[in-house]
Scaffold this active site. Sequence first.
Site, PDB file in Angstrom:
ATOM      1  N   HIS A   8       0.819  -1.213   0.000  1.00 35.45           N
ATOM      2  CA  HIS A   8       0.000   0.000   0.000  1.00 35.45           C
ATOM      3  C   HIS A   8       0.854   1.265   0.000  1.00 35.45           C
ATOM      4  O   HIS A   8       2.043   1.252   0.323  1.00 35.45           O
ATOM      5  CB  HIS A   8      -0.935   0.004   1.212  1.00 35.45           C
ATOM      6  CG  HIS A   8      -0.201   0.059   2.525  1.00 35.45           C
ATOM      7  ND1 HIS A   8       0.318   1.227   3.052  1.00 35.45           N
ATOM      8  CD2 HIS A   8       0.108  -0.907   3.418  1.00 35.45           C
ATOM      9  CE1 HIS A   8       0.907   0.981   4.196  1.00 35.45           C
ATOM     10  NE2 HIS A   8       0.799  -0.312   4.446  1.00 35.45           N
ATOM     11  N   GLU A  81      -2.462  -7.161   7.124  1.00 36.96           N
ATOM     12  CA  GLU A  81      -1.184  -6.998   7.802  1.00 36.96           C
ATOM     13  C   GLU A  81      -1.148  -7.813   9.095  1.00 36.96           C
ATOM     14  O   GLU A  81      -2.197  -8.180   9.643  1.00 36.96           O
ATOM     15  CB  GLU A  81      -0.930  -5.515   8.098  1.00 36.96           C
ATOM     16  CG  GLU A  81       0.425  -5.213   8.733  1.00 36.96           C
ATOM     17  CD  GLU A  81       1.626  -5.685   7.896  1.00 36.96           C
ATOM     18  OE1 GLU A  81       1.709  -6.881   7.595  1.00 36.96           O
ATOM     19  OE2 GLU A  81       2.473  -4.838   7.572  1.00 36.96           O
TER      20      GLU A  81
END
EC number: 5.4.2.11
Length: 215
Positions: A8, A81
């Site tokens: 990201h 994550e």
Amino acid sequence: MKLYILRHGETVWNTEGRLQGMADIELNENGIRLAQITGEKLKNVAFDLAISSPLKRAVQTARLLLAGREIPVQTDARIEEITFGEWEGLCCRKDRYEIPSEGFSLFFSDPFRYQPPAGGETVQQVIDRTGEFYADLLAAPEYQDKTILIACHGCSSRALLYNICGRTGDLWRGHVPPNCSVSIVDVKDGEARLEAVDKIYYDSRDVVDFYGDQD
């Protein structure tokens, strides 16, 4: 099957050195800019679909990269994550260290010995869930001729590559992948070949190692 594994874009917590994990932090202005540049450079890649972590920073990056294209973005929690539990939001930089454990540096220097706090995950757990995700891609006949964007995170992207490369070698490959970097994998008959690791499509002077002061 061609995989573009994307970390990201930048967030405020990245710039502050805070552990994000499952905290649902959006991209900052620079993160949006880097995602847009990356999308422009990859505009000629014929993506068939995108699979993203459900966290906002990953979904936002995928959608910015694919702006103007009618390409579906699916989400899969297995590429979220790593969860840092009660440490999320704390700064891990040496000049402003807030984590109540001197052993946190093992997360970067010796990740398999890293011990998470209450509510956190081990690195092995992230490897296992991203491994299940990759196994499902390999087992899906409809994906074998597809070009797929996979939008995820620093640790989860490294864990996914670790599975792709046979669970051997250095998990971190020497460093945390830069924001909006892309690793490209070509998979034929179940055999994976790395074509690029941590490729960036913006000016290299914009690359920032927010965790470079870790041992």
